[in-house]
Design a protein around this motif. Structure first.
Motif, PDB file in Angstrom:
ATOM      1  N   MET A  31       9.332  26.731  33.816  1.00  0.00           N
ATOM      2  CA  MET A  31      10.499  27.355  34.448  1.00  0.00           C
ATOM      3  C   MET A  31      11.326  28.103  33.414  1.00  0.00           C
ATOM      4  O   MET A  31      11.848  29.192  33.688  1.00  0.00           O
ATOM      5  N   LYS A  32      11.440  27.534  32.210  1.00  0.00           N
ATOM      6  CA  LYS A  32      12.183  28.202  31.145  1.00  0.00           C
ATOM      7  C   LYS A  32      11.453  29.459  30.683  1.00  0.00           C
ATOM      8  O   LYS A  32      12.010  30.557  30.651  1.00  0.00           O
ATOM      9  N   GLU A  33      10.181  29.286  30.287  1.00  0.00           N
ATOM     10  CA  GLU A  33       9.510  30.377  29.587  1.00  0.00           C
ATOM     11  C   GLU A  33       9.013  31.480  30.498  1.00  0.00           C
ATOM     12  O   GLU A  33       8.917  32.631  30.071  1.00  0.00           O
ATOM     13  N   THR A  34       8.692  31.179  31.744  1.00  0.00           N
ATOM     14  CA  THR A  34       8.181  32.235  32.619  1.00  0.00           C
ATOM     15  C   THR A  34       9.200  32.725  33.642  1.00  0.00           C
ATOM     16  O   THR A  34       9.056  33.834  34.159  1.00  0.00           O
ATOM     17  N   GLY A  44      11.799  39.032  38.789  1.00  0.00           N
ATOM     18  CA  GLY A  44      11.680  40.275  38.046  1.00  0.00           C
ATOM     19  C   GLY A  44      11.175  40.112  36.632  1.00  0.00           C
ATOM     20  O   GLY A  44      11.424  40.983  35.776  1.00  0.00           O
ATOM     21  N   MET A  45      10.422  39.037  36.379  1.00  0.00           N
ATOM     22  CA  MET A  45       9.921  38.773  35.037  1.00  0.00           C
ATOM     23  C   MET A  45       8.409  38.924  34.975  1.00  0.00           C
ATOM     24  O   MET A  45       7.729  38.998  36.010  1.00  0.00           O
ATOM     25  N   ASN A  46       7.875  38.978  33.765  1.00  0.00           N
ATOM     26  CA  ASN A  46       6.438  39.021  33.543  1.00  0.00           C
ATOM     27  C   ASN A  46       6.014  37.679  32.950  1.00  0.00           C
ATOM     28  O   ASN A  46       6.311  37.401  31.788  1.00  0.00           O
ATOM     29  N   PRO A  47       5.328  36.832  33.719  1.00  0.00           N
ATOM     30  CA  PRO A  47       4.995  35.499  33.201  1.00  0.00           C
ATOM     31  C   PRO A  47       4.056  35.517  32.013  1.00  0.00           C
ATOM     32  O   PRO A  47       3.983  34.535  31.269  1.00  0.00           O
ATOM     33  N   ASP A  48       3.336  36.622  31.824  1.00  0.00           N
ATOM     34  CA  ASP A  48       2.405  36.710  30.695  1.00  0.00           C
ATOM     35  C   ASP A  48       3.091  37.026  29.376  1.00  0.00           C
ATOM     36  O   ASP A  48       2.540  36.762  28.305  1.00  0.00           O
ATOM     37  N   LEU A  49       4.290  37.596  29.445  1.00  0.00           N
ATOM     38  CA  LEU A  49       4.976  38.031  28.230  1.00  0.00           C
ATOM     39  C   LEU A  49       6.421  37.544  28.223  1.00  0.00           C
ATOM     40  O   LEU A  49       7.360  38.338  28.321  1.00  0.00           O
ATOM     41  N   PRO A  50       6.636  36.242  28.093  1.00  0.00           N
ATOM     42  CA  PRO A  50       8.012  35.751  28.027  1.00  0.00           C
ATOM     43  C   PRO A  50       8.716  36.309  26.790  1.00  0.00           C
ATOM     44  O   PRO A  50       8.095  36.459  25.729  1.00  0.00           O
ATOM     45  N   PRO A  51       9.988  36.648  26.897  1.00  0.00           N
ATOM     46  CA  PRO A  51      10.690  37.201  25.743  1.00  0.00           C
ATOM     47  C   PRO A  51      10.765  36.212  24.586  1.00  0.00           C
ATOM     48  O   PRO A  51      10.909  35.008  24.788  1.00  0.00           O
ATOM     49  N   HIS A  52      10.604  36.750  23.376  1.00  0.00           N
ATOM     50  CA  HIS A  52      10.789  36.004  22.128  1.00  0.00           C
ATOM     51  C   HIS A  52       9.685  34.987  21.842  1.00  0.00           C
ATOM     52  O   HIS A  52       9.836  34.173  20.922  1.00  0.00           O
ATOM     53  N   LEU A  53       8.594  34.999  22.597  1.00  0.00           N
ATOM     54  CA  LEU A  53       7.537  34.013  22.386  1.00  0.00           C
ATOM     55  C   LEU A  53       6.230  34.677  22.000  1.00  0.00           C
ATOM     56  O   LEU A  53       5.957  35.816  22.380  1.00  0.00           O
ATOM     57  N   ASN A  54       5.405  33.930  21.251  1.00  0.00           N
ATOM     58  CA  ASN A  54       4.047  34.360  20.906  1.00  0.00           C
ATOM     59  C   ASN A  54       3.071  33.313  21.414  1.00  0.00           C
ATOM     60  O   ASN A  54       3.432  32.166  21.684  1.00  0.00           O
ATOM     61  N   LYS A  55       1.811  33.707  21.524  1.00  0.00           N
ATOM     62  CA  LYS A  55       0.801  32.788  22.033  1.00  0.00           C
ATOM     63  C   LYS A  55       0.657  31.581  21.121  1.00  0.00           C
ATOM     64  O   LYS A  55       0.602  30.440  21.575  1.00  0.00           O
ATOM     65  N   VAL A  56       0.550  31.801  19.826  1.00  0.00           N
ATOM     66  CA  VAL A  56       0.435  30.702  18.870  1.00  0.00           C
ATOM     67  C   VAL A  56       1.761  30.534  18.164  1.00  0.00           C
ATOM     68  O   VAL A  56       2.248  31.463  17.515  1.00  0.00           O
TER      69      VAL A  56
END
Length: 344
Positions: A231-234, A328-340
């Motif tokens: 819920m936070k990240e996406t 209105g968000m993109n769940p694949d690209l949460p702001p300020h986060l990287n995959k690893v």
């Protein structure tokens, strides 16, 4: 759901989450012999305690491991504070323990430092890791590859589901529990059914809000933690996860009219307590959404109580994807986060 909606909502997160059943099938097939041999070793050489090493979604899987190992085997299980090794460089005692490290990448420096400290202290290290070429896999005594396949969306989904299934498979073999073994055989097909469950009726509860509680207990606490993180990240929502017991202390004072609550209730005594607190919150006018197999406002599949959370989180991932898009968000690209995420 219409074909147009399928196209509109076909994010990486949605597609990868939908592969959960296939990923679990691969894991169970690839690791059957290794888990059997490992379970035999653990029965003849039981550890005094189990220490888990993980961060993020993997640490939520570690919460599941705690409840599974302690309820089925009675062995104390706790989560290592990774900074103790990586920042404070403090020595570890307790040779003869079992260390279970859970990670997608197997490359975070604080995780590796902690596992190394456990190994030096004499612990046997099991790695549940998605990257078999990772440093974590190289330093473990036993490697159980998650076999989830590549995850390109920042939000972990199928690797988390496979970690839960891997823990359940290890505990089923270690405890030699026939009911849990049988439940695992049905799990891959049920995961596909769970992913098709539509919770869109609950979108209005959370779409316009900023904060919410996510409640679970027992086996379900791990997915309450995971759902709150997603819920936070996406979705950009401030979500806090609580046990239905812990929320009764201080946190419940802020639950009033319109306050959103998402709850996961398993078909056991722990789930009954979740139902009880949800009823109390609903009486106050809170906006509640209860996930349960027989009496929930959001549908869930019936299964062994220890496996119901795995199915519930599979359904949740579809819902989180839809909620993210609705906000209105993109769940694949949460702001300020990287995959690893590399933490020291």
């Amino acid at each position: 759901m219409s074909p147009e909606a399928d196209v509109r909502e076909s994010t990486l997160m949605l597609r990868e989450a939908g592969e959960g059943g296939d990923a679990v099938t691969r894991f169970l097939s690839a690791n059957a012999d290794a888990i059997g041999a490992l379970a035999m070793h653990l029965r003849t050489h039981p550890p005094a305690a189990v220490v888990t090493c993980a961060r993020g979604s993997s640490d939520h899987a570690a919460t599941y491991a705690k409840y599974m190992i302690e309820t089925f085997l009675g062995i104390p299980t706790s989560s290592a504070a990774l900074s103790v090794a990586s920042i404070f460089d403090a020595p570890v005692s307790g040779g003869g323990n079992l260390c279970i490290a859970i990670s997608q990448s197997g490359r975070s420096p604080d995780l590796l430092a902690t596992v190394e400290a456990q190994h030096v202290a004499g612990a046997t290290v099991i790695a549940l890791v998605n990257d078999e070429t990772s440093p974590l896999a190289g330093m473990a005594d036993h490697v159980l590859p998650l076999s989830a396949g590549p995850e390109r969306s920042v939000a972990a989904t199928k690797s988390y589901i496979t970690a839960l299934a891997g823990i359940a498979a290890l505990v089923a073999a270690w405890s030699d529990d026939a009911d849990l073994r049988g439940g695992l055989q049905a799990l891959p097909a049920q995961l596909k059914q769970a992913f098709a469950i539509d919770w869109s009726t609950a979108l209005p509860i959370f779409e316009a809000d900023r904060s919410l509680f996510v409640i679970g207990r027992g086996y379900g606490l791990a997915i309450a933690q995971e759902a709150a993180l997603k819920m936070k990240e996406t979705c950009g929502l401030h979500a806090e996860a609580f046990s239905s017991a812990e929320v009764r202390h201080g946190p419940m004072t802020i639950v009033g009219p319109g306050f959103p609550v998402l709850a996961f209730a398993t078909s056991d005594e722990a789930g009954d307590d979740v139902r009880s607190i949800v009823s109390q919150f609903a009486e106050r006018g809170a906006s509640t959404a209860l996930v349960a197999a027989h009496d929930g406002t959001l549908a869930a599949l019936d299964a062994h109580p220890a496996l119901q959370p795995v199915l519930m989180i599979q359904s949740f991932y579809r819902f989180a994807n839809a909620l993210s898009l609705a906000r209105g968000m993109n769940p694949d690209l949460p702001p300020h986060l990287n995959k690893v995420t590399s933490t020291r």
